[in-house]
Design a protein around this motif. Sequence first.
Motif, PDB file in Angstrom:
ATOM      1  N   VAL A 248      -9.783  12.957  -3.172  1.00 42.63           N
ATOM      2  CA  VAL A 248      -8.847  12.508  -2.414  1.00 42.63           C
ATOM      3  C   VAL A 248      -7.321  11.918  -3.016  1.00 42.63           C
ATOM      4  CG1 VAL A 248      -8.689  10.279  -0.805  1.00 42.63           C
ATOM      5  CG2 VAL A 248     -10.846  11.503  -0.961  1.00 42.63           C
ATOM      6  N   ASP A 249      -7.522  11.321  -4.072  1.00 42.04           N
ATOM      7  CA  ASP A 249      -6.243  10.771  -4.570  1.00 42.04           C
ATOM      8  C   ASP A 249      -5.508  11.848  -4.804  1.00 42.04           C
ATOM      9  OD1 ASP A 249      -7.143   7.961  -4.253  1.00 42.04           O
ATOM     10  OD2 ASP A 249      -7.928   8.078  -6.513  1.00 42.04           O
ATOM     11  N   ASP A 250      -5.976  13.252  -5.298  1.00 40.99           N
ATOM     12  CA  ASP A 250      -5.052  14.299  -5.633  1.00 40.99           C
ATOM     13  C   ASP A 250      -4.579  14.896  -4.617  1.00 40.99           C
ATOM     14  OD1 ASP A 250      -5.691  13.739  -8.385  1.00 40.99           O
ATOM     15  OD2 ASP A 250      -7.538  15.215  -8.340  1.00 40.99           O
ATOM     16  N   ALA A 251      -5.278  14.800  -3.498  1.00 38.81           N
ATOM     17  CA  ALA A 251      -4.651  15.442  -2.241  1.00 38.81           C
ATOM     18  C   ALA A 251      -3.558  14.754  -1.460  1.00 38.81           C
ATOM     19  CB  ALA A 251      -5.900  15.673  -1.187  1.00 38.81           C
ATOM     20  N   LEU A 252      -3.493  13.404  -1.781  1.00 40.32           N
ATOM     21  CA  LEU A 252      -2.447  12.387  -1.054  1.00 40.32           C
ATOM     22  C   LEU A 252      -1.166  12.996  -1.156  1.00 40.32           C
ATOM     23  CD1 LEU A 252      -2.322   9.862   0.587  1.00 40.32           C
ATOM     24  CD2 LEU A 252      -1.811   8.664  -1.702  1.00 40.32           C
ATOM     25  N   SER A 253      -0.175  13.000  -0.042  1.00 39.32           N
ATOM     26  CA  SER A 253       1.307  13.171  -0.241  1.00 39.32           C
ATOM     27  C   SER A 253       2.046  12.250  -0.797  1.00 39.32           C
ATOM     28  CB  SER A 253       1.846  13.189   1.446  1.00 39.32           C
ATOM     29  OG  SER A 253       1.102  14.495   2.084  1.00 39.32           O
ATOM     30  N   PRO A 254       3.165  12.693  -1.298  1.00 42.48           N
ATOM     31  CA  PRO A 254       3.917  11.517  -2.122  1.00 42.48           C
ATOM     32  C   PRO A 254       4.667  10.769  -0.969  1.00 42.48           C
ATOM     33  CG  PRO A 254       4.849  13.617  -2.309  1.00 42.48           C
ATOM     34  CD  PRO A 254       3.741  14.005  -1.472  1.00 42.48           C
ATOM     35  N   VAL A 255       4.142   9.867  -0.520  1.00 39.41           N
ATOM     36  CA  VAL A 255       4.591   8.862   0.807  1.00 39.41           C
ATOM     37  C   VAL A 255       4.396   7.605   0.358  1.00 39.41           C
ATOM     38  CG1 VAL A 255       4.588   8.404   3.051  1.00 39.41           C
ATOM     39  CG2 VAL A 255       4.087  10.552   2.387  1.00 39.41           C
ATOM     40  N   GLY A 256       5.444   6.738   0.375  1.00 39.83           N
ATOM     41  CA  GLY A 256       5.378   5.392   0.238  1.00 39.83           C
ATOM     42  C   GLY A 256       4.504   4.661   0.821  1.00 39.83           C
ATOM     43  N   THR A 257       4.182   3.358   0.237  1.00 41.71           N
ATOM     44  CA  THR A 257       2.889   2.573   0.968  1.00 41.71           C
ATOM     45  C   THR A 257       3.566   1.976   1.957  1.00 41.71           C
ATOM     46  OG1 THR A 257       2.082   1.985  -1.389  1.00 41.71           O
ATOM     47  CG2 THR A 257       1.378   0.564   0.512  1.00 41.71           C
ATOM     48  N   ALA A 258       4.856   1.605   2.288  1.00 43.38           N
ATOM     49  CA  ALA A 258       5.275   1.144   3.619  1.00 43.38           C
ATOM     50  C   ALA A 258       5.605   2.011   4.385  1.00 43.38           C
ATOM     51  CB  ALA A 258       6.901   0.411   3.104  1.00 43.38           C
ATOM     52  N   SER A 259       5.678   3.066   4.395  1.00 43.08           N
ATOM     53  CA  SER A 259       5.863   4.391   5.298  1.00 43.08           C
ATOM     54  C   SER A 259       4.498   4.545   5.962  1.00 43.08           C
ATOM     55  CB  SER A 259       6.523   5.372   4.829  1.00 43.08           C
ATOM     56  OG  SER A 259       7.709   5.338   4.645  1.00 43.08           O
ATOM     57  N   LEU A 260       3.540   4.340   4.867  1.00 43.36           N
ATOM     58  CA  LEU A 260       2.080   5.010   5.455  1.00 43.36           C
ATOM     59  C   LEU A 260       1.669   3.562   6.343  1.00 43.36           C
ATOM     60  CD1 LEU A 260       0.508   6.492   2.614  1.00 43.36           C
ATOM     61  CD2 LEU A 260       0.574   7.698   4.775  1.00 43.36           C
ATOM     62  N   ALA A 261       2.008   2.416   5.820  1.00 38.96           N
ATOM     63  CA  ALA A 261       1.542   1.158   6.707  1.00 38.96           C
ATOM     64  C   ALA A 261       2.101   1.037   8.039  1.00 38.96           C
ATOM     65  CB  ALA A 261       2.101   0.021   5.912  1.00 38.96           C
ATOM     66  N   VAL A 262       3.563   1.726   8.098  1.00 39.76           N
ATOM     67  CA  VAL A 262       3.953   1.681   9.659  1.00 39.76           C
ATOM     68  C   VAL A 262       3.379   2.870  10.405  1.00 39.76           C
ATOM     69  CG1 VAL A 262       6.124   2.235  10.643  1.00 39.76           C
ATOM     70  CG2 VAL A 262       5.953   0.826   8.723  1.00 39.76           C
ATOM     71  N   SER A 263       3.079   3.815   9.901  1.00 36.74           N
ATOM     72  CA  SER A 263       2.671   4.985  10.851  1.00 36.74           C
ATOM     73  C   SER A 263       1.143   4.727  10.942  1.00 36.74           C
ATOM     74  CB  SER A 263       2.621   6.260   9.737  1.00 36.74           C
ATOM     75  OG  SER A 263       1.888   6.165   8.568  1.00 36.74           O
TER      76      SER A 263
END
Length: 421
Positions: free
Chosen positions: A342-357
């Motif tokens: 799972v950790d290797d498949a994650l997109s390089p997206v910031g934590t703040a952006s993921l929290a908002v989405s």
Amino acid sequence: MSAADLARLQFAATTGIHWLFVILTMGLVPLVAILHTRAAFTRDPAERAARERMTRFWGQLYVINYAVGIVTGLVMEFQFGLSWSGLSKFAGNVFGAPLALETLIAFFAESTFLGMWIFGWGRLRRGVHVTLIWLVALTAYASAYWILVANGFMQHPVGYEVRDGQAYLTDFGALLTNPSALLALAHVTLAALTTGGVFVAGISAVHCLRGAKERDLFRGSLRLGVWVATLASFFVIIVGDLQFPLLDRTQPRKLAALEDGGAPWHLWLRISMDTMTIIGNTVSTITLVAVLLLWKDWLVRWRPLAYLMAAMIPFPFIASAGGWAFREVGRQPWLVYGELRVDDALSPVGTASLAVSCALFIALFVALAAVNWTLLVRFARRGPEATQLGATEPLPDDLPEGGSGDAPGGGTDEKHPVPVF
């Protein structure tokens, strides 16, 4: 929460809510098709009109659920690129085709057939019209098959080889006949039929308590719903048990986690499994008793049991959510079992952006689910008299010669003058 936790929460919540729409869609459409078939081939005009009213009533509830649910489905595949680009990079060459086929079937073929069925009331010959709703049912299950082919690869990857860090398909037949996909399809099909049967039986039981006219209209759908729910809930338990030998071969850690303690996700597996099992057995037992009480209308005469059938409507949804959680959580920490974490498949997206989405997506999906159930409850309570599906006045050139709906071989609904060809 970490970025991976937020991405997992977002996908789990949106997929879980979307699945509640899907399982009712898959469970309800075959029952609508059966009701429409019975109505279309009934010779007595009055009885045919009554059965068509019932078909339109259940068909309207199906269309509401499908229309709202398809909005949630539009978001699902975008998340592979938004949050899980590593999965697309590694396995896109393998399950890109199944996902594309699922999209084509669900958003083009199924939607087209459904639109033709919706607007075909009074404008198409009975045989053609009935064929359309069966095509809707067929494409719904074909769509489920293709999505489970993709999910089956993630559960038990087959028919591939890894070159330069990417999976390439080597055996399309093995992908299509993956036992992890086929057994899941059988289990999902029976779970959906259980859900649809309980849904129809519960609403019908309440309406049967509302006077002679409502009782006559809903008696047939009550019997259909109870019988379908009884048979499907019995076999769904059997097919569920058939998956354990497969899990023992392909995901032994999942079964071991059911017996062990320790990490919190062992605990989640046990809760999910117990929820699915207890509710499944409960539904199977109650519906079996309901079948026996159909004799001489004891199911309706004994009011507490009739209301129990209505109270049982949420049970299959909860059990299905438990089954979905058991299938997905037990695969951790693998996204593609044994190949991609799972950790290797994650997109390089910031934590703040993921929290908002994550917050926006969950809020949107919860709102859509609330709208869906509000509409379903409202139109279910109103009954066939308030059904709008099929109530459109026919165009002038749709009428038989002479401009009347009572031409030979035709018939009209007693409330809405829609000719039946």
